[in-house]
Design a protein around this motif. Structure first.
Motif, PDB file in Angstrom:
ATOM      1  N   ILE A 260       0.832  -1.252  -0.426  1.00  0.00           N
ATOM      2  CA  ILE A 260       0.333  -0.148  -0.005  1.00  0.00           C
ATOM      3  C   ILE A 260       0.475   1.580  -0.085  1.00  0.00           C
ATOM      4  O   ILE A 260       0.409   2.432  -0.565  1.00  0.00           O
ATOM      5  CB  ILE A 260      -0.837   0.418   0.834  1.00  0.00           C
ATOM      6  N   SER A 261       2.307   1.406   0.750  1.00  0.00           N
ATOM      7  CA  SER A 261       2.565   2.276   0.660  1.00  0.00           C
ATOM      8  C   SER A 261       3.531   2.835  -0.218  1.00  0.00           C
ATOM      9  O   SER A 261       3.538   4.043  -1.024  1.00  0.00           O
ATOM     10  CB  SER A 261       3.851   2.540   1.668  1.00  0.00           C
ATOM     11  N   ILE A 262       3.539   2.063  -1.778  1.00  0.00           N
ATOM     12  CA  ILE A 262       4.342   2.073  -2.481  1.00  0.00           C
ATOM     13  C   ILE A 262       3.669   2.727  -3.482  1.00  0.00           C
ATOM     14  O   ILE A 262       3.521   3.368  -4.258  1.00  0.00           O
ATOM     15  CB  ILE A 262       5.491   0.784  -3.039  1.00  0.00           C
ATOM     16  N   SER A 263       2.641   2.283  -3.606  1.00  0.00           N
ATOM     17  CA  SER A 263       1.236   2.197  -3.833  1.00  0.00           C
ATOM     18  C   SER A 263       0.479   4.244  -3.926  1.00  0.00           C
ATOM     19  O   SER A 263      -0.046   4.568  -5.384  1.00  0.00           O
ATOM     20  CB  SER A 263       0.180   1.967  -4.470  1.00  0.00           C
ATOM     21  N   GLU A 264       0.475   4.167  -3.094  1.00  0.00           N
ATOM     22  CA  GLU A 264       0.852   5.672  -2.349  1.00  0.00           C
ATOM     23  C   GLU A 264       1.639   6.702  -3.225  1.00  0.00           C
ATOM     24  O   GLU A 264       1.580   7.575  -3.644  1.00  0.00           O
ATOM     25  CB  GLU A 264       0.338   5.669  -1.421  1.00  0.00           C
ATOM     26  N   THR A 265       3.031   6.326  -2.969  1.00  0.00           N
ATOM     27  CA  THR A 265       3.657   6.800  -3.245  1.00  0.00           C
ATOM     28  C   THR A 265       4.108   7.083  -4.375  1.00  0.00           C
ATOM     29  O   THR A 265       4.588   8.893  -5.517  1.00  0.00           O
ATOM     30  CB  THR A 265       5.540   6.505  -2.666  1.00  0.00           C
ATOM     31  N   SER A 266       3.708   6.049  -5.211  1.00  0.00           N
ATOM     32  CA  SER A 266       4.066   6.335  -6.440  1.00  0.00           C
ATOM     33  C   SER A 266       2.479   6.881  -7.283  1.00  0.00           C
ATOM     34  O   SER A 266       2.736   8.009  -8.235  1.00  0.00           O
ATOM     35  CB  SER A 266       4.182   5.173  -7.350  1.00  0.00           C
ATOM     36  N   GLY A 267       1.661   6.943  -6.975  1.00  0.00           N
ATOM     37  CA  GLY A 267       0.866   8.525  -7.034  1.00  0.00           C
ATOM     38  C   GLY A 267      -1.030   6.902  -7.096  1.00  0.00           C
ATOM     39  O   GLY A 267      -1.671   7.781  -8.325  1.00  0.00           O
TER      40      GLY A 267
END
Length: 505
Positions: free
Chosen positions: A90-97
């Motif tokens: 979930i973190s990387i999917s939020e960071t990437s937009g």
């Protein structure tokens, strides 16, 4: 949220410590009083009864367990591991937009339809079991935030949808199969040797319930929860590029990777089915048995797919500039969630002590014996089972553990009262979800609390176990009433509950 002052607030950690102390003292008192129970189990095709005693934690063996299993209790606590892996994804999917891009089209919808969508997704997601909690709870928080709504609404809505609809979604899960095997064993032991449980035996009532629960849940959340939660707009934080091209490419990546793993789940093709437990006969057991590579690796597969898809979105949109930013992005959603690890540590100790002392098991078998001793049948018997299962679920959230203890006596009892075992199992599943929604012993209730605490912007509002429970209780009670209407109405009218099945025999 309403501000409350001059009140004594007991934080969730303190509540867990107090409950642990109560359990420990209760184990001593109940052990001295010789409080025990008779457990009935099916062994080698016959019913066998054994004595279950409560063990005193303040004995030599108890003290050894108390201090000798602290790390073990926490280490084997599955929700902790699942949460950590899910948070990375979930973190990387939020960071990437990536999540922001997914949320963008939903901004055109009225908020009511967002809640409706959340309820429906939560109910049908139970087919992936507990994975639904660790994936959807943090996802919906970010999803609502990107839409400009308070994340707490999304967190609580998805928690209630999953929990109150757990196991009744239109897609069957492994729990249904396992419960069905226990139901069939209990039914054939001394009542009907020809009874067979099928996965589609409750299909019609499950479809009808999913529709009704989705609609009513949406109405109740609008009426009872929204007034209690600030409906202010929430800042998204840093600006991120929303790119249709990047979204298109990342979705294609997501689909390709999903199809690759899907091929590993299809039996009888060239080099396919390698993630299945091929020792099992039924496909759903091949997917989710305890020795299935897919069951063990599902959350890791999810992580791999999301990591690559998010990287693609970040690269094409420019939201991720280099590998360093990508690496940091894998931990972004952990910020403010250290609290969840503290809660789960103390919960793991509480559950470990509760299991060691046998308090929950003795209470359960005592209540089952009480049901078996009742002189009535029909609707009164259904209501008693419904209430008793809710009570037991407060002490034992695990659905399979409860049914192992209850089914050997409950299923034959209901069959002798002319109630179909499939319908009995459905009643049990519904009551199980209601009980889990109001117990601090349920790990995902505490994870929900931790997420609410993370996104709570009101310094005067304290996120507590019973304060949050009080806030969501009107919705839970109303939905409980809906469930009773569905169950009793279906029973009285005699509508088919599934393929070839009716509420009565």
């Amino acid at each position: 949220m309403k501000k409350e002052k001059n009140k004594l607030f007991l934080g969730p950690v303190i509540i867990l410590i107090i409950l642990t102390i109560i359990v420990m003292i209760s184990s001593a008192i109940l052990s001295w009083l010789d409080f025990d129970g008779q457990k009935t189990a099916i062994v080698n095709g016959t019913l066998e009864t054994s004595l279950v005693i409560i063990k005193n934690i303040f004995t030599v063996d108890g003290i050894k367990y108390l201090f000798g299993n602290v790390v073990t209790n926490f280490k084997i606590f599955e929700p902790l591991v699942l949460l950590i892996i899910a948070l990375i994804a979930i973190s990387i999917s939020e960071t990437s937009g990536f999540i922001g891009a997914i949320a963008e089209p939903f901004k055109k919808l009225k908020f009511r339809y967002i809640i409706l969508f959340t309820m429906f997704i939560g109910i049908i997601s139970s087919f992936i079991g507990d994975y639904s909690y660790v994936i959807l709870l943090p996802f919906m928080a970010i999803f609502y935030k990107k839409l400009g709504y308070n994340p707490i609404i999304g967190i609580i809505t998805i928690f209630l949808a999953i929990t109150l609809g757990y196991g009744i979604g239109v897609i069957y899960d492994y729990n249904d199969y396992q419960l069905g095997q226990l139901t069939e064993l209990a039914a054939t032991i001394d009542v009907d040797k020809n009874y067979k449980f099928t996965l589609f035996s409750n299909l019609y009532i499950m479809i009808g319930s999913t529709i009704l629960l989705t609609i009513l849940g949406t109405i109740l959340i609008e009426k009872f929860l929204l007034p209690k939660i600030e409906k202010h707009k929430v800042e998204n934080g840093e600006e991120q590029v929303i790119s249709k091209k990047a979204l298109c490419v990342s979705i294609i990546t997501f689909v390709i990777l999903s199809l690759m793993f899907l091929y590993m789940l299809i039996p009888n093709l060239f080099n396919s089915g390698i993630l299945l437990d091929n020792e099992q006969e039924v496909y759903i057991a091949k997917l989710f048995s305890d020795t299935s590579p897919f069951k063990e690796g599902f959350i890791y597969i999810f992580l791999i797919i999301v990591m690559f898809s998010s990287w693609v979105y970040g690269e094409f949109s420019g939201n991720i500039k280099n590998s360093y930013e990508y690496s940091l992005g894998l931990s972004k959603n952990f910020e403010g969630l250290g609290y969840s690890f503290v809660l789960l540590f103390f919960l793991a100790q509480l559950i470990g002590i509760l299991n060691w002392t046998n308090i929950s098991e003795v209470i359960t078998v005592r209540l089952v014996d009480f049901i078996a001793s009742l002189p009535f049948s029909g609707i009164p018997l259904i209501l008693v089972l419904f209430i008793i299962v809710i009570i037991i679920s407060i002490f034992i959230p695990n659905i399979l553990t409860k049914w192992i203890l209850m089914s050997p006596l409950i299923v034959p009892l209901f069959m002798r009262s002319n109630i179909n075992p499939d319908f009995t199992q459905f009643i049990f599943k519904v009551a199980d979800g209601i009980g889990k929604s109001i117990t601090p012993l349920f790990a995902y209730y505490l994870i929900m609390l931790a997420l609410v605490n993370k996104y709570n912007s009101d310094s005067d509002f304290k996120v507590t176990v019973f304060g949050t429970m009080k806030m969501i209780l009107p919705v839970i009670l109303m939905i409980t009433g809906l469930w009773l209407l569905i169950i009793i109405g279906w029973y009285i009218i005699g509508l088919p509950i599934g393929l070839g099945g009716y509420p009565t025999l």
